[in-house]
Design an enzyme around this catalytic site. Structure first.
Site, PDB file in Angstrom:
ATOM      1  N   PHE A   1     -21.395   1.607  -7.834  1.00  0.00           N
ATOM      2  CA  PHE A   1     -20.836   1.763  -9.180  1.00  0.00           C
ATOM      3  C   PHE A   1     -21.908   2.007 -10.241  1.00  0.00           C
ATOM      4  CE2 PHE A   1     -22.058  -2.712  -9.542  1.00  0.00           C
ATOM      5  CZ  PHE A   1     -22.496  -2.767 -10.852  1.00  0.00           C
TER       6      PHE A   1
ATOM      7  N   LYS B   1     -17.589   9.753  -1.029  1.00  0.00           N
ATOM      8  CA  LYS B   1     -16.685   8.615  -1.280  1.00  0.00           C
ATOM      9  C   LYS B   1     -17.370   7.803  -2.383  1.00  0.00           C
ATOM     10  CE  LYS B   1     -15.904   4.757  -0.936  1.00  0.00           C
ATOM     11  NZ  LYS B   1     -15.785   3.880  -2.131  1.00  0.00           N
TER      12      LYS B   1
ATOM     13  N   GLU C   1     -15.093   2.969  -6.076  1.00  0.00           N
ATOM     14  CA  GLU C   1     -13.725   2.911  -6.595  1.00  0.00           C
ATOM     15  C   GLU C   1     -13.716   2.342  -8.018  1.00  0.00           C
ATOM     16  OE1 GLU C   1     -15.162   1.298  -4.282  1.00  0.00           O
ATOM     17  OE2 GLU C   1     -14.583  -0.811  -4.171  1.00  0.00           O
TER      18      GLU C   1
ATOM     19  N   SER D   1     -24.937  -2.426  -1.757  1.00  0.00           N
ATOM     20  CA  SER D   1     -25.492  -3.765  -1.528  1.00  0.00           C
ATOM     21  C   SER D   1     -26.044  -3.896  -0.103  1.00  0.00           C
ATOM     22  CB  SER D   1     -24.399  -4.800  -1.753  1.00  0.00           C
ATOM     23  OG  SER D   1     -23.339  -4.535  -0.860  1.00  0.00           O
TER      24      SER D   1
ATOM     25  N   CYS E   1     -30.871  -1.109  -9.459  1.00  0.00           N
ATOM     26  CA  CYS E   1     -31.559  -1.565  -8.250  1.00  0.00           C
ATOM     27  C   CYS E   1     -33.061  -1.632  -8.466  1.00  0.00           C
ATOM     28  CB  CYS E   1     -31.250  -0.645  -7.085  1.00  0.00           C
ATOM     29  SG  CYS E   1     -31.994   0.964  -7.292  1.00  0.00           S
TER      30      CYS E   1
ATOM     31  N   GLU F   1     -30.184 -11.374  -4.844  1.00  0.00           N
ATOM     32  CA  GLU F   1     -30.107 -10.360  -5.896  1.00  0.00           C
ATOM     33  C   GLU F   1     -28.980 -10.771  -6.846  1.00  0.00           C
ATOM     34  OE1 GLU F   1     -28.325  -6.542  -4.890  1.00  0.00           O
ATOM     35  OE2 GLU F   1     -29.793  -5.514  -6.146  1.00  0.00           O
TER      36      GLU F   1
HETATM   37  P1  NAD Z   1     -21.284  -2.146  -2.823  1.00  0.00           P
HETATM   38  O1  NAD Z   1     -22.105  -2.319  -1.598  1.00  0.00           O
HETATM   39  O2  NAD Z   1     -20.269  -3.184  -3.146  1.00  0.00           O
HETATM   40  O3  NAD Z   1     -20.489  -0.745  -2.767  1.00  0.00           O
HETATM   41  C1  NAD Z   1     -21.155   0.459  -2.448  1.00  0.00           C
HETATM   42  C2  NAD Z   1     -20.156   1.411  -1.792  1.00  0.00           C
HETATM   43  O4  NAD Z   1     -19.732   0.853  -0.542  1.00  0.00           O
HETATM   44  C3  NAD Z   1     -18.904   1.650  -2.614  1.00  0.00           C
HETATM   45  O5  NAD Z   1     -18.541   2.994  -2.502  1.00  0.00           O
HETATM   46  C4  NAD Z   1     -17.875   0.744  -1.956  1.00  0.00           C
HETATM   47  O6  NAD Z   1     -16.563   1.221  -2.073  1.00  0.00           O
HETATM   48  C5  NAD Z   1     -18.304   0.736  -0.506  1.00  0.00           C
HETATM   49  N1  NAD Z   1     -17.970  -0.523   0.177  1.00  0.00           N
HETATM   50  C6  NAD Z   1     -17.836  -1.756  -0.387  1.00  0.00           C
HETATM   51  N2  NAD Z   1     -17.563  -2.677   0.556  1.00  0.00           N
HETATM   52  C7  NAD Z   1     -17.532  -2.014   1.735  1.00  0.00           C
HETATM   53  C8  NAD Z   1     -17.325  -2.413   3.082  1.00  0.00           C
HETATM   54  N3  NAD Z   1     -17.073  -3.690   3.404  1.00  0.00           N
HETATM   55  N4  NAD Z   1     -17.378  -1.476   4.051  1.00  0.00           N
HETATM   56  C9  NAD Z   1     -17.642  -0.190   3.756  1.00  0.00           C
HETATM   57  N5  NAD Z   1     -17.854   0.248   2.479  1.00  0.00           N
HETATM   58  C10 NAD Z   1     -17.799  -0.644   1.488  1.00  0.00           C
HETATM   59  O7  NAD Z   1     -22.324  -1.954  -4.035  1.00  0.00           O
HETATM   60  P2  NAD Z   1     -22.027  -1.876  -5.590  1.00  0.00           P
HETATM   61  O8  NAD Z   1     -21.656  -3.238  -6.086  1.00  0.00           O
HETATM   62  O9  NAD Z   1     -21.146  -0.735  -5.895  1.00  0.00           O
HETATM   63  O10 NAD Z   1     -23.483  -1.487  -6.142  1.00  0.00           O
HETATM   64  C11 NAD Z   1     -24.470  -2.436  -6.439  1.00  0.00           C
HETATM   65  C12 NAD Z   1     -25.445  -2.593  -5.297  1.00  0.00           C
HETATM   66  O11 NAD Z   1     -26.049  -1.329  -5.001  1.00  0.00           O
HETATM   67  C13 NAD Z   1     -26.610  -3.519  -5.637  1.00  0.00           C
HETATM   68  O12 NAD Z   1     -26.873  -4.327  -4.526  1.00  0.00           O
HETATM   69  C14 NAD Z   1     -27.771  -2.564  -5.888  1.00  0.00           C
HETATM   70  O13 NAD Z   1     -29.056  -3.106  -5.665  1.00  0.00           O
HETATM   71  C15 NAD Z   1     -27.464  -1.483  -4.912  1.00  0.00           C
HETATM   72  N6  NAD Z   1     -28.119  -0.235  -5.278  1.00  0.00           N
HETATM   73  C16 NAD Z   1     -29.202   0.127  -4.544  1.00  0.00           C
HETATM   74  C17 NAD Z   1     -29.884   1.283  -4.875  1.00  0.00           C
HETATM   75  C18 NAD Z   1     -31.094   1.705  -4.094  1.00  0.00           C
HETATM   76  O14 NAD Z   1     -31.519   2.830  -4.260  1.00  0.00           O
HETATM   77  N7  NAD Z   1     -31.656   0.866  -3.250  1.00  0.00           N
HETATM   78  C19 NAD Z   1     -29.452   2.066  -5.951  1.00  0.00           C
HETATM   79  C20 NAD Z   1     -28.325   1.659  -6.670  1.00  0.00           C
HETATM   80  C21 NAD Z   1     -27.654   0.496  -6.313  1.00  0.00           C
END
Ligand code: NAD
Length: 497
Positions: free
Chosen positions: A150, A174, A177, A227, A282, A382
């Site tokens: 997000f 994808k 959401e 994450s 991040c 985090e």
């Molecule tokens: P998230 O992991 O909750 O969601 C990321 C994506 O995965 C979304 O599209 C979501 O719909 C999908 N998703 C969620 N749960 C899932 C599951 N159980 N199975 C399959 N897909 C699933 O992350 P978020 O809250 O949207 O974003 C924040 C996180 O992203 C933080 O941990 C941040 O550090 C990380 N991030 C990392 C970087 C990097 O380059 N390392 C960059 C930006 C964000």
């Protein structure tokens, strides 16, 4: 009735048949601005099929034409920069200026994709054996998949599909959401730039949709950002299904402050890098490690943080916006409480933050702890919020050992006036992106975004030259052209003769 976000399949905006809808809200007001459907299995299948079919013709398009599509796209993105930023502000709560930054860092990747011809050049050696030449070429993989978080709804999709498509692939995205409207607008502009139907599909949803994309026989490459918990699942499942996977995950980024650094620079840079974007980056600085006498600056850092005021997207004075949703806010408040309960000294507490005119927003004020030990959950996890931890050590060696003992390795920075100290830090630190007097060292796209350890699973990173390696296969040709039909006899060895 709020709008239902469509899917994008084969160039058409499609209303999903799903009745499983997730509200998209403005995090400053809780106003529902759209409903996003979780695509059905059949819709995801159609998206993959469309990408598969489009790949057959797109892979034959000249590299110059692929680059020209990216040039037109870059131009359109710049023309619509403010409009895109407004959408981001609405659905993420980011301040307008920060939202513009989100778009800009994506545009830079599209500019990089315009160089696809030079980036794709293979290698040639003449006469690897007598009259035999050897050369390598790169070829696209097929249908590539992107799953995005997000916190950067423009930049992170733009890390992925422009590079993949410039390489000759087609793409299924994808997006999160929680903020799907920005990626939808990115896709509309891509079509307007002249992208043929089927190059880019967008499907929405959560785990079920992701798992279908991850395990499908026709999706050879998966790019994920999100994450750690989800990243590990994506990497394990994708590689179990014999796919190429790059999974960018969570972080805990430290800034080392040496006593010879410039104090005002330190204070301002820590404040901006820790609470900017409500700590939802991040590469945010979540731990400041004060070395020796630099610890005396902690009160001034606290005072600078206290002056940063959260506020709504339309408030030009706001330093940052709300957290993405009430659950994220509550999770941060729980961490703050856990820190206090564990005995850490909360020298600035943003738990009771109120923003006038926005009583329902997901606000957390700037928060700072000192007297934290590394076994506390506020250090281990985090937090992804505007919470800064101050640690104190006596030497640079201790600071390096501390950072290297942390499981994450996304970004780190050091503020110092000593070249020798900076050189030692850069060499010994086990973190993929290092800033020297630069607090948030996100590389520009001619380099790659290179998180390490628990912050990244895979080997080829985003953009730079590594994206081309990730999104292509290398083919190596060994070629001989006979001048005469001479009988040289049968060669039963592996040697070229
Ligand atoms: P998230 O992991 O909750 O969601 C990321 C994506 O995965 C979304 O599209 C979501 O719909 C999908 N998703 C969620 N749960 C899932 C599951 N159980 N199975 C399959 N897909 C699933 O992350 P978020 O809250 O949207 O974003 C924040 C996180 O992203 C933080 O941990 C941040 O550090 C990380 N991030 C990392 C970087 C990097 O380059 N390392 C960059 C930006 C964000």
């Amino acid at each position: 009735m709020t709008q239902q976000v469509p899917l994008l399949i084969n160039g058409e905006l499609v209303q999903s048949a799903s009745d499983n809808l997730i509200p998209v809200t403005n995090p400053a007001t809780q106003e529902v601005i759209a409903q996003v459907p979780c695509a059905t299995e059949a819709e995801v299948e159609r998206a993959i099929d469309a990408a598969k079919e489009a790949f057959e013709s797109w892979k034959e398009v000249s590299i110059g034409d692929r680059a020209r599509l990216m040039l037109r796209y870059q131009h359109l993105l710049k023309e619509h920069h403010d409009e895109l930023a407004e959408i981001i502000s609405q659905e993420t709560g980011k301040t307008f200026e920060d939202a513009k930054g989100d778009v800009w860092r994506g545009i830079e990747v599209v500019e990089h994709a315009c160089n696809i011809a030079s980036l794709s050049m293979g290698e040639t050696v003449e006469n690897v054996a007598r009259k035999i030449d050897c050369y390598s070429i790169t070829q696209p993989l097929g249908v590539c998949v992107g799953i995005t978080p997000f916190n950067f709804p423009a930049m992170i999709p733009l890390w992925m599909f422009p590079m993949a498509i410039a390489c000759g692939n087609t793409f299924v995205l994808k997006p999160s959401e929680q903020d799907p409207l920005t990626p939808m607008r990115l896709a509309e502009l891509f079509k307007e730039a002249g992208a043929p139907d089927g190059l880019l599909q967008i499907v929405h949803g959560g785990k079920e949709v992701v798992d279908q994309l991850l395990t499908h026989k026709d999706t050879p490459a998966i790019s994920f950002v999100g994450s750690v918990a989800v990243g590990e699942h994506i990497y394990r499942t994708g590689t179990d299904h014999m796919k190429r996977v790059q999974a960018f995950a969570g972080a805990k980024n430290h800034m080392v402050v040496m006593p010879d650094a410039q104090k005002n620079q330190v204070v301002n840079n820590i404040a901006g890098a820790s609470v900017g974007a409500a700590g939802q980056r991040c590469m945010a600085i979540s731990v400041a490690v004060f070395v020796g006498e630099a610890r005396e600056w902690i009160p001034e850092v606290r005072d600078a943080l206290a002056k940063v005021r959260p506020g709504a997207w339309n408030d030009p004075e706001a330093g940052y916006g709300p957290q993405i949703n009430p659950q994220a806010r509550q999770r941060i408040l729980n961490f703050i409480q856990e820190g206090k309960d564990a005995g850490a000294n909360c020298i600035l507490d943003g738990s009771d933050c109120v923003v006038e005119g926005y009583p329902d927003g997901n606000w957390v004020g700037p928060t700072m702890f000192r007297d934290v030990t590394t076994d506390m959950s506020i250090y281990q996890e985090e937090i992804f919020g505007p919470v800064l931890i101050a640690l104190e050590v006596d030497t640079l060696e201790e600071a390096i050992a501390l950072i290297n003992a942390n499981p994450y390795g996304n970004g780190t920075s050091m503020f110092t006036a000593s070249g020798a100290a900076a050189r030692k830090f850069q060499h010994e630190i086990k973190v993929g992106q290092v800033g020297i007097n630069v607090p948030v060292p996100v590389p520009l796209p001619m380099f790659s975004f290179t998180g390490w350890r628990k912050s990244f699973y895979g080997d080829q990173h985003a953009y730079g030259k590594q994206a081309v390696k990730f999104y292509t296969e290398t083919k190596t040709v060994t070629a001989r052209w006979f001048e005469d039909d001479i009988d040289t006899g049968v060669n039963t060895t592996i040697n070229l003769k």
